[in-house]
Design a protein around this motif. Structure first.
Motif, PDB file in Angstrom:
ATOM      1  N   THR A  85       0.889  -1.294   0.133  1.00 22.02           N
ATOM      2  CA  THR A  85       0.073  -0.014  -0.079  1.00 22.02           C
ATOM      3  C   THR A  85       0.733   1.175   0.144  1.00 22.02           C
ATOM      4  N   ARG A  86       0.438   2.177  -0.903  1.00 17.80           N
ATOM      5  CA  ARG A  86       1.126   3.379  -0.992  1.00 17.80           C
ATOM      6  C   ARG A  86       0.985   4.357   0.513  1.00 17.80           C
ATOM      7  N   GLU A  87       2.073   4.401   1.103  1.00 13.98           N
ATOM      8  CA  GLU A  87       1.879   5.130   2.726  1.00 13.98           C
ATOM      9  C   GLU A  87       2.916   5.890   3.001  1.00 13.98           C
ATOM     10  N   GLN A  88       2.613   6.856   3.950  1.00  9.96           N
ATOM     11  CA  GLN A  88       3.814   7.569   4.580  1.00  9.96           C
ATOM     12  C   GLN A  88       4.762   6.502   5.520  1.00  9.96           C
ATOM     13  N   VAL A  89       5.797   6.647   5.757  1.00 12.98           N
ATOM     14  CA  VAL A  89       6.297   5.847   6.914  1.00 12.98           C
ATOM     15  C   VAL A  89       6.820   6.487   7.956  1.00 12.98           C
ATOM     16  N   PRO A  90       6.922   6.028   9.078  1.00 15.36           N
ATOM     17  CA  PRO A  90       7.367   6.783  10.301  1.00 15.36           C
ATOM     18  C   PRO A  90       9.074   6.789  10.307  1.00 15.36           C
ATOM     19  N   LEU A  91       9.312   7.871  10.943  1.00 12.42           N
ATOM     20  CA  LEU A  91      10.751   7.694  11.159  1.00 12.42           C
ATOM     21  C   LEU A  91      10.854   8.094  12.746  1.00 12.42           C
ATOM     22  N   LEU A  92      11.621   7.288  13.392  1.00 15.44           N
ATOM     23  CA  LEU A  92      11.806   7.667  14.647  1.00 15.44           C
ATOM     24  C   LEU A  92      13.272   7.774  15.030  1.00 15.44           C
ATOM     25  N   CYS A  93      13.849   8.881  15.505  1.00 15.41           N
ATOM     26  CA  CYS A  93      15.298   9.089  15.533  1.00 15.41           C
ATOM     27  C   CYS A  93      15.490   9.287  16.888  1.00 15.41           C
ATOM     28  N   TYR A  94      16.479   8.132  17.529  1.00 12.79           N
ATOM     29  CA  TYR A  94      16.673   8.241  18.838  1.00 12.79           C
ATOM     30  C   TYR A  94      17.946   8.307  19.311  1.00 12.79           C
ATOM     31  N   SER A  95      18.388   9.073  20.170  1.00 10.24           N
ATOM     32  CA  SER A  95      19.876   9.030  20.729  1.00 10.24           C
ATOM     33  C   SER A  95      19.900   9.324  22.404  1.00 10.24           C
ATOM     34  N   LYS A  96      20.703   8.801  22.939  1.00  9.30           N
ATOM     35  CA  LYS A  96      20.728   9.141  24.329  1.00  9.30           C
ATOM     36  C   LYS A  96      21.248  10.449  24.577  1.00  9.30           C
ATOM     37  N   GLY A  97      21.848  11.043  23.495  1.00 14.91           N
ATOM     38  CA  GLY A  97      22.442  12.339  23.595  1.00 14.91           C
ATOM     39  C   GLY A  97      21.585  13.394  23.261  1.00 14.91           C
ATOM     40  N   PHE A  98      20.169  13.080  22.793  1.00 19.48           N
ATOM     41  CA  PHE A  98      19.163  13.964  22.720  1.00 19.48           C
ATOM     42  C   PHE A  98      18.737  14.430  24.092  1.00 19.48           C
ATOM     43  N   SER A  99      18.220  15.538  24.071  1.00 18.04           N
ATOM     44  CA  SER A  99      17.561  16.249  25.400  1.00 18.04           C
ATOM     45  C   SER A  99      16.369  17.043  24.976  1.00 18.04           C
ATOM     46  N   ASP A 100      16.070  17.316  23.554  1.00 22.71           N
ATOM     47  CA  ASP A 100      14.794  18.416  23.119  1.00 22.71           C
ATOM     48  C   ASP A 100      14.183  17.581  22.180  1.00 22.71           C
ATOM     49  N   GLY A 101      13.934  15.985  22.362  1.00 14.79           N
ATOM     50  CA  GLY A 101      13.368  15.446  21.196  1.00 14.79           C
ATOM     51  C   GLY A 101      11.613  15.548  21.068  1.00 14.79           C
ATOM     52  N   ARG A 102      11.054  15.754  20.058  1.00 14.80           N
ATOM     53  CA  ARG A 102       9.874  15.930  19.653  1.00 14.80           C
ATOM     54  C   ARG A 102       9.459  15.539  18.483  1.00 14.80           C
ATOM     55  N   MET A 103       7.879  15.884  18.164  1.00 10.92           N
ATOM     56  CA  MET A 103       7.338  15.549  16.906  1.00 10.92           C
ATOM     57  C   MET A 103       8.089  16.629  15.845  1.00 10.92           C
ATOM     58  N   LEU A 104       8.374  16.271  14.688  1.00  8.34           N
ATOM     59  CA  LEU A 104       8.864  17.205  13.690  1.00  8.34           C
ATOM     60  C   LEU A 104       7.661  17.145  12.519  1.00  8.34           C
ATOM     61  N   ASN A 105       7.813  18.272  11.583  1.00 14.32           N
ATOM     62  CA  ASN A 105       6.768  18.273  10.428  1.00 14.32           C
ATOM     63  C   ASN A 105       7.113  16.893   9.332  1.00 14.32           C
ATOM     64  N   ASP A 106       5.883  16.590   8.775  1.00 16.87           N
ATOM     65  CA  ASP A 106       6.122  15.590   7.554  1.00 16.87           C
ATOM     66  C   ASP A 106       7.332  16.144   6.793  1.00 16.87           C
TER      67      ASP A 106
END
Length: 405
Positions: free
Chosen positions: A351-372
């Protein structure tokens, strides 16, 4: 800059998260298009209490859609976003190639509805000396049950396809032999370089056993792919001395181009175990690890099995928690998909869909949702930026700048 010494990208094969903006232009058949498909959401809705995926939930997966069983949470160690596909297609090779910077304008040819042309079958039989049976789209295990005994009895070979651009040839290791199966597939690869018969991959599918109740596919599968149509981020990394470690079918998708090492896997669980082995290894001190977990797609998506798919996601989530424990402060983990394959949708195609992208690092401190974002290629461009490298002029993709602030 080189903020991260190691980047690990895990592709959850086919785990899309809502129809792409152009989903209405992509079809399962003449009557059903992909508008409204949503692999992740619809799987979660197939469970009374939703999915039990606390690790993915902690990464912010609920930001991206209404995943039943998940809730919105603060996730300072991860950024969550959705990617749209720029290329014209919804198959494995198109999706993975785009991640690494290639824009595919002409979709790969499939033979899902019709099987392969008689002219190709005739030529294969002439060139190989074998009769071919089957020639339709099917599950590899199901067609083995249906035609395996006939294949052994008559010394014929099983040919079939799927919703990907593939031609698969199935033979018994104990009667035909691996060497002979590989020879036949090499002939098929040569023939299928012609425009009218072109497919992205020829796949040798060996099996053992004597009856439909004892047949078992072996790990001696071999893919005969075509090389990427242009320069990729993997090429640039390798040419500049960085490791490009591949797990699962990544090596086959890129025909070995841009790869420094590869390991085959027997399942999603095995794939995660081998990924953890690489992450724990002292030899992998800098560079890129690219992982594909195909069972989501092959075992559950195409077979329209939302319960099996959901349980596989939950198992992955458990292993993901284990993987995190081995990550260093300067590691970046990316979790994404290459297309959708909604197991609740009509038909058996991707199916033609968007895909998720989750970017994780122990060094991040300001993680949040970003625009498509507008392309899967933003993954590859971000990786190159991290290592102070530039993409080729032929490549697409834009850096996700928030990861470096």
């Amino acid at each position: 800059m080189k903020k991260f010494k190691r980047i690990i990208c895990i592709v959850l094969d086919s785990l899309g998260i809502g129809n792409g903006k152009d989903a209405a232009n992509f079809y399962q058949n003449k009557e059903v298009n992909d508008f409204g498909s949503n692999t992740f959401k619809h799987i979660s809705e197939s469970f009374e209490s939703g999915l039990n995926i606390p690790t993915l939930n902690s990464f912010g997966i609920r930001d991206l859609d209404e995943i039943k069983g998940c809730e919105k949470v603060s996730h300072p160690n991860s950024f969550s976003l959705r990617l749209n596909e720029a290329s014209n297609g919804k198959d494995t090779m198109t999706g993975h190639w785009e991640m690494m910077g290639i824009l595919t304008k002409k979709p790969f040819q499939t033979f899902t509805e019709t099987g392969f042309p008689k002219e190709l079958i005739d030529e294969l039989e002439k060139e190989t000396g074998y009769k071919f049976i089957g020639n339709y789209a099917a599950s590899g295990t199901e067609i083995l049950k249906d035609l395996g005994e006939e294949s052994i009895k008559n010394n014929s070979l099983i040919i079939y396809t799927s919703s990907d651009s593939v031609l698969q040839i199935c033979a018994n290791e104990e009667t035909v032999g691996l060497k002979e199966l590989y020879r036949v597939c090499e002939i098929a690869r040569k023939l299928c370089m012609k425009d009218e018969w072109f497919v992205g991959r020829i796949i040798a599918r060996p099996f053992v056993g004597k009856t439909k109740d004892t047949f078992k596919r072996t790990s001696n599968r071999h893919d005969y792919a075509v090389s990427p149509s242009g320069i990729t981020a993997m090429n640039i990394l390798k040419d500049n001395g960085y490791q490009v470690n591949c797990v699962g079918k990544i090596n086959d998708i890129f025909n070995g181009v841009g790869v420094t090492s590869t390991v085959h896997i027997s399942s999603n669980v095995d794939g995660m175990n081998k990924t953890m082995d690489i992450v724990k290894s002292k030899e992998f001190d800098e560079g890129f690890c690219f992982v594909n977990l195909v069972e989501f797609d092959s075992e559950y998506g195409h077979r329209r099995n939302p319960i099996g798919y959901g349980k596989a996601i939950e198992t992955f989530d458990e292993q993901l928690k284990e993987l995190i424990a081995y990550l260093n402060e300067d590691d970046l983990l990316m979790i994404t998909a290459d297309h959708g394959n909604d197991p609740t949708w009509k038909g058996t195609d991707h199916t033609r869909e968007q895909v998720p992208l989750l970017c994780y690092s122990k060094g991040f401190s300001d993680g949040r949702m970003l625009n498509d974002r507008n392309s899967f290629a933003d993954i590859g461009d971000t990786i190159l930026t991290n290592f102070n490298l530039k993409k080729d002029d032929s490549m697409i993709g834009e850096t996700i700048e928030e990861l470096f602030k």
